[in-house]
Scaffold this active site. Structure first.
Site, mmCIF file in Angstrom:
data_model
loop_
_atom_site.group_PDB
_atom_site.id
_atom_site.type_symbol
_atom_site.label_atom_id
_atom_site.label_comp_id
_atom_site.label_asym_id
_atom_site.label_seq_id
_atom_site.Cartn_x
_atom_site.Cartn_y
_atom_site.Cartn_z
ATOM 1 C CB CYS A 113 44.191 34.562 48.303
ATOM 2 S SG CYS A 113 42.861 34.315 46.699
ATOM 3 C CG HIS A 252 47.652 36.115 46.844
ATOM 4 N ND1 HIS A 252 47.715 34.583 46.678
ATOM 5 C CD2 HIS A 252 46.394 36.614 46.529
ATOM 6 C CE1 HIS A 252 46.557 34.559 45.623
ATOM 7 N NE2 HIS A 252 45.874 35.806 45.781
ATOM 8 C CG ASN A 282 44.877 33.732 42.695
ATOM 9 O OD1 ASN A 282 45.272 32.960 43.573
ATOM 10 N ND2 ASN A 282 44.385 34.792 42.798
HETATM 11 N N1 COA Z 1 40.820 37.972 27.407
HETATM 12 C C1 COA Z 1 40.647 39.058 26.422
HETATM 13 N N2 COA Z 1 39.797 40.090 26.902
HETATM 14 C C2 COA Z 1 39.393 39.846 28.337
HETATM 15 C C3 COA Z 1 39.953 38.794 28.970
HETATM 16 C C4 COA Z 1 40.310 37.828 28.543
HETATM 17 N N3 COA Z 1 40.931 36.852 29.296
HETATM 18 N N4 COA Z 1 39.077 39.256 30.257
HETATM 19 C C5 COA Z 1 38.489 40.347 30.168
HETATM 20 N N5 COA Z 1 38.885 40.822 28.909
HETATM 21 C C6 COA Z 1 38.116 42.125 28.236
HETATM 22 C C7 COA Z 1 36.908 42.531 28.900
HETATM 23 O O1 COA Z 1 35.697 42.029 28.364
HETATM 24 C C8 COA Z 1 36.983 44.067 28.809
HETATM 25 O O2 COA Z 1 36.578 44.154 27.594
HETATM 26 P P1 COA Z 1 35.776 45.551 26.937
HETATM 27 O O3 COA Z 1 36.476 46.811 27.213
HETATM 28 O O4 COA Z 1 35.483 45.410 25.662
HETATM 29 O O5 COA Z 1 34.399 45.658 27.900
HETATM 30 C C9 COA Z 1 38.714 44.435 28.616
HETATM 31 O O6 COA Z 1 39.130 43.275 28.653
HETATM 32 C C10 COA Z 1 39.034 45.113 30.304
HETATM 33 O O7 COA Z 1 38.173 43.969 31.069
HETATM 34 P P2 COA Z 1 38.771 44.622 32.846
HETATM 35 O O8 COA Z 1 37.810 43.635 33.594
HETATM 36 O O9 COA Z 1 38.645 46.177 32.865
HETATM 37 O O10 COA Z 1 40.393 44.254 32.522
HETATM 38 P P3 COA Z 1 41.579 44.400 33.715
HETATM 39 O O11 COA Z 1 42.643 45.148 33.270
HETATM 40 O O12 COA Z 1 40.928 44.810 35.090
HETATM 41 O O13 COA Z 1 42.050 42.836 33.935
HETATM 42 C C11 COA Z 1 41.781 41.043 35.482
HETATM 43 C C12 COA Z 1 41.077 41.958 34.340
HETATM 44 C C13 COA Z 1 40.781 40.210 36.012
HETATM 45 C C14 COA Z 1 43.081 40.501 34.805
HETATM 46 C C15 COA Z 1 42.259 42.113 36.626
HETATM 47 O O14 COA Z 1 41.275 42.927 37.070
HETATM 48 C C16 COA Z 1 42.739 41.313 37.966
HETATM 49 O O15 COA Z 1 43.803 40.450 37.894
HETATM 50 N N6 COA Z 1 41.948 41.372 38.984
HETATM 51 C C17 COA Z 1 42.393 40.768 40.317
HETATM 52 C C18 COA Z 1 41.642 39.560 40.337
HETATM 53 C C19 COA Z 1 42.068 38.455 41.335
HETATM 54 O O16 COA Z 1 43.282 38.331 41.382
HETATM 55 N N7 COA Z 1 41.028 37.940 42.337
HETATM 56 C C20 COA Z 1 41.535 36.890 42.967
HETATM 57 C C21 COA Z 1 41.327 37.173 44.519
HETATM 58 S S1 COA Z 1 43.099 38.045 45.050
#
Ligand code: COA
Length: 328
Positions: A113, A252, A282
């Protein structure tokens, strides 16, 4: 010798996939996705598009805006993690041929990215040695083809598209153009895709591996919030200015919450951050140049504005570049 961006272009494939569309076949909801990411929909490439075709469409618009004929281009750099071919030829060579950049070198650059930010700096280095030969810098991605569409923790985040700029040397220089590029390979496992030469292809491990993008979202989120703020603060310190002197940040688009947390951390109003993630998701290396082109075409960027473009992603890589936006 300095450099300036002469023109921008972008292309998003016409098919839009909403959160509700995803929720029809995945255990998720529009409410969850939007509240956790700021995304409502993303563009997904149809069968007529791939990384090179989208790159060509965005680049042609940048060439037209810059009024630079294709044969004048000295180098075509395509930042991508989703090339047309796994290894070679480079996507840049396909693009070079399609555009008629018959006097250009062409190569791909892989910094996930952050790829567009890295490529822009490489273009500036090229121009220092070849000041009469403008460079086409493109970020293009077809992430939809490397996602596990059953993994709700990753597939909801990404979209496809391409953005491009034409950059040329300027005798007067570009006051205040500063770049800060870094990598931290200790986080290499946070976002990765298997399928390269790391393993013997005949081994049981290689045969059992998924070839889809794998993401440790929480770790990437924490890394992104910290490094995004560091990038802006380092660029300001190197330039001897305060962050409040910045007019716009074209960052980004990984997650709206990352941008909001960064704005709070460095005490900048959110309206200084250009945002389009709601309708793009993204798009990795395409994210910054697509946002830049949209900002330009919406009349948001004015001559003399001090802007930062910044990225972070797999590698881990991160970096930013600060410049004064040029006039026509
Ligand atoms: N819909 C519903 N629930 C979801 C879900 C979705 N699409 N994705 C994850 N969950 C659930 C998980 O299973 C978890 O459930 P649990 O508590 O019962 O285990 C809960 O939501 C929390 O998951 P978590 O991964 O801790 O959520 P988060 O707040 O960290 O959000 C992202 C997840 C991926 C949105 C976030 O971490 C993020 O944006 N990270 C950056 C990723 C990125 O951009 N990467 C690319 C390179 S820059």
């Amino acid at each position: 010798m300095g450099a300036k961006i002469l023109g921008t272009g972008s292309y998003l494939p016409p098919k839009e996939v909403t959160n509700d569309d995803l929720a029809a076949s995945l255990d998720t909801s529009d409410e969850w996705i939007f509240s956790h990411t700021g995304i409502h929909s993303r563009h997904i490439a149809g069968p007529e598009d791939c990384t090179s075709t989208m790159a060509v469409k965005a680049a042609q618009k940048a060439l037209d805006a810059a009024k630079v004929p294709a044969e004048k281009i000295g180098a075509v750099i395509v930042a991508t993690s989703t090339p047309d071919y796994d290894t070679f030829p480079s996507t840049a060579c396909i693009v070079q041929n399609a555009l008629g950049c018959v006097n250009a070198a062409a190569y791909d650059l892989q910094a996930a990215c952050t790829g567009f930010i890295y490529a822009l700096e490489q273009a500036r280095c090229y121009l220092a040695l070849h000041p009469t030969r403008p460079v086409l810098v493109i970020g293009s991605e077809t992430l939809s083809r490397i996602l596990d569409w059953k993994d709700r923790g990753s597939c909801i985040l990404f979209g496809d598209g391409a953005g491009a700029v034409v950059i040329a040397a300027t005798p007067g220089g570009n006051e205040g153009w500063t770049t800060h590029l870094r990598a931290d390979g200790s986080g290499a496992e946070f976002i990765l895709r298997e399928g390269g030469t790391r393993l013997d292809p005949e081994s049981d491990e290689a045969k059992s591996l998924s070839r889809a993008l794998m993401l440790k979202g929480r770790q990437v989120f924490n890394f992104a919030v910290k490094t995004f703020a560091d990038i802006i603060e380092n660029l300001c310190a190197e330039s001897g200015i305060k962050s409040s002197d910045l007019d716009m940040i074209v960052a980004h688009q990984a997650n709206g919450r990352i941008i909001e947390a960064t704005a709070r951390r460095i005490d900048l109003p959110l309206d200084k951050f250009f945002m389009n993630i709601e309708s793009t998701g993204n798009t990795s290396a395409a994210s910054v140049p697509v946002a830049l082109d949209q900002a330009v075409r919406a009349g948001r960027l004015k001559e003399g504005m001090r802007i930062v473009m910044a990225g972070f992603g797999s590698g881990l890589t991160y970096g930013g570049t600060m410049m004064t936006w040029p006039g026509n």
